[in-house]
Design a protein around this motif. Structure first.
Motif, PDB file in Angstrom:
ATOM      1  N   ILE A 197       8.168 -28.634 -10.650  1.00  0.00           N
ATOM      2  CA  ILE A 197       9.540 -29.128 -10.608  1.00  0.00           C
ATOM      3  C   ILE A 197      10.529 -27.981 -10.448  1.00  0.00           C
ATOM      4  N   HIS A 198      11.444 -28.127  -9.493  1.00  0.00           N
ATOM      5  CA  HIS A 198      12.473 -27.120  -9.262  1.00  0.00           C
ATOM      6  C   HIS A 198      13.339 -26.976 -10.517  1.00  0.00           C
ATOM      7  N   SER A 199      13.679 -25.758 -10.845  1.00  0.00           N
ATOM      8  CA  SER A 199      14.406 -25.487 -12.091  1.00  0.00           C
ATOM      9  C   SER A 199      15.781 -26.141 -12.131  1.00  0.00           C
ATOM     10  N   CYS A 200      16.345 -26.496 -10.962  1.00  0.00           N
ATOM     11  CA  CYS A 200      17.680 -27.092 -10.951  1.00  0.00           C
ATOM     12  C   CYS A 200      17.717 -28.428 -11.682  1.00  0.00           C
ATOM     13  N   ILE A 201      16.578 -29.123 -11.722  1.00  0.00           N
ATOM     14  CA  ILE A 201      16.547 -30.408 -12.412  1.00  0.00           C
ATOM     15  C   ILE A 201      16.905 -30.253 -13.890  1.00  0.00           C
ATOM     16  N   PHE A 202      16.473 -29.158 -14.490  1.00  0.00           N
ATOM     17  CA  PHE A 202      16.660 -28.976 -15.924  1.00  0.00           C
ATOM     18  C   PHE A 202      18.102 -28.628 -16.294  1.00  0.00           C
TER      19      PHE A 202
END
Length: 428
Positions: free
Chosen positions: A138-143
């Motif tokens: 999962i791309h870190s931007c989601i968090f």
């Protein structure tokens, strides 16, 4: 005298353009029902429709968003990439929902690009189903996307950055075929203060489920794990748990502690409970009480998968029945296993009857009956202690026609506390 020429009304009065004069909310509703590919195509219908699709709040990219022909998968994938890039580039409205679920292998860089784009647009619902290839990291931007209120991931690997502080607006989390560590899982759940629904299926990377969520109301889990515990989950009302691996009870290691008592201490408001696969075996590790210290007052539906060869599982099921005074619907699913040495001595039903309370059951279904005495004794017990029973459905398994008829006759002879109780026998 000049004759006047008559003209047909159809030549003078143009037909009204119904498509152009549809109200905006009707157009929005029509577009919401179409696959994204068809919604984009409506731009040619009329000037009023030209850019309407570009404000659709829900963007769903699945197998329907590209035409399926005899073309090979490479061509179809290129079409998919063009469609998604085109829509995201021209989309001008807010994005409430973004769903990507396609059966072809999609490059990680493409998924990263789209996820980054929708997170920057403050997406509220994000559904990502990666059907092929390794689990997508999962791309870190989601968090850091605090607009999310629903997150659904399939075949993904969650590795949040150290700066992750949780999702403050997330209400629904659905994780299936995911990988994450013990710490990540516990931090993820505990740092979602508004979390109401949690689904967790087929996971790896951790084996202890510590659930701390004060707003949680719905919990559905199925997988392989060693232990589960709840803390601060006093609003939890719907629980379904399936343990997909069997194990031998080891009370010595647990010090005789009761899993039944530990499991229910933080579930005072449970209304619907499903004990699936081998989870009843887990619950009956340690001491099995006759009833729980605090009854499940709100529990009205109970489904149990159990092994009638195991006297502890029988005791565990009866404990749940004794502790559910307002139970109205009961489903028993038998789990076939080799006879357990625990059942070397028959279960003493006569002694058990003496102090069992009358039940409020109205509908009962027992699936997988194999003419085993313990199963028939259990059915007889339910009929005797359910004075308001309306319907009991019994479905046998792997029985020849002759044995099925004999079983049916025996069941019909059982005494019933309810004069209205209807006994329905389903053929296997």
């Amino acid at each position: 005298m000049r004759r006047e020429q008559s003209q047909s009304p159809c030549l003078t009065d143009a037909e009204p353009d119904i498509i152009s004069f549809l109200p905006g909310h009707v157009i929005d509703h029509i577009l919401s029902l179409l696959p994204i590919r068809e919604a984009v195509r409506t731009s040619v219908l009329a000037s009023k429709w030209r850019y309407k699709w570009a404000t659709l709040p829900n963007l769903v990219f699945d197998n329907q968003c590209v035409s399926v022909t005899s073309e090979d998968h490479l061509v179809i994938k290129k079409k998919l990439l063009r469609v998604i890039d085109h829509v995201l580039l021209l989309h001008s409205g807010s994005i409430n929902k973004f769903k990507l679920s396609h059966r072809d292998l999609i490059a990680v860089t493409d998924i990263d690009r789209w996820i980054l784009h929708v997170c920057r647009r403050s997406v509220k619902e994000l559904v990502l189903e990666v059907w092929k290839g390794q689990r997508y990291l999962i791309h870190s931007c989601i968090f850091s996307c605090q607009s999310l209120n629903h997150l659904e991931l399939f075949n993904c690997w969650l590795k949040p950055p150290s700066t992750f502080k949780g999702f403050r607006n997330l209400k629904s989390l659905d994780l299936q075929h995911v990988t994450l560590t013990q710490d990540v899982f516990e931090n993820l759940i505990s740092r979602c203060p508004l979390l109401e629904r949690l689904t967790l299926m087929n996971f790896d990377g951790f084996s202890h489920l510590n659930i701390s969520a004060p707003k949680l109301q719905f919990f559905d889990i199925g997988g392989k794990f060693d232990d589960i515990s709840f803390e601060n989950t006093f609003q939890l009302a719907v629980v379904s748990i399936g343990l997909y691996v069997s194990f031998e009870n080891n009370e010595r290691l647990l010090g005789g502690a009761s899993n039944l008592l530990k499991f229910f201490v933080h579930l005072p408001c449970v209304k619907r409970l499903e004990v699936q696969s081998y989870f009843l075996k887990y619950l009956t590790i340690g001491f099995v009480p006759e009833k729980l210290p605090r009854p499940c007052i709100d529990l009205t539906y109970l489904s149990i998968r159990m092994n009638f060869y195991d006297v502890k599982e029988i005791s565990g099921a009866l404990c749940l029945l004794r502790s559910s005074p307002n139970l109205q619907e009961l489903e028993i699913l038998t789990r076939s296993e080799e006879p357990n040495v625990l059942l070397a001595q028959p279960y003493c039903w006569e002694d058990f009857y003496l102090n069992f309370p009358v039940m409020q059951l109205r509908h009962v279904r027992i699936d997988g009956v194999s003419d085993f005495k313990a199963e028939l004794d259990f059915i007889s017990f339910l009929l005797l202690y359910s004075p308001v029973l309306e319907r009991m459905t019994v479905k046998p398994i792997n029985l020849e026609l002759g044995l099925m008829k004999e079983l049916m006759k025996e069941l019909m002879r059982f005494k019933r506390a309810s004069a209205r109780a209807e006994l329905i026998f389903l053929e296997s």
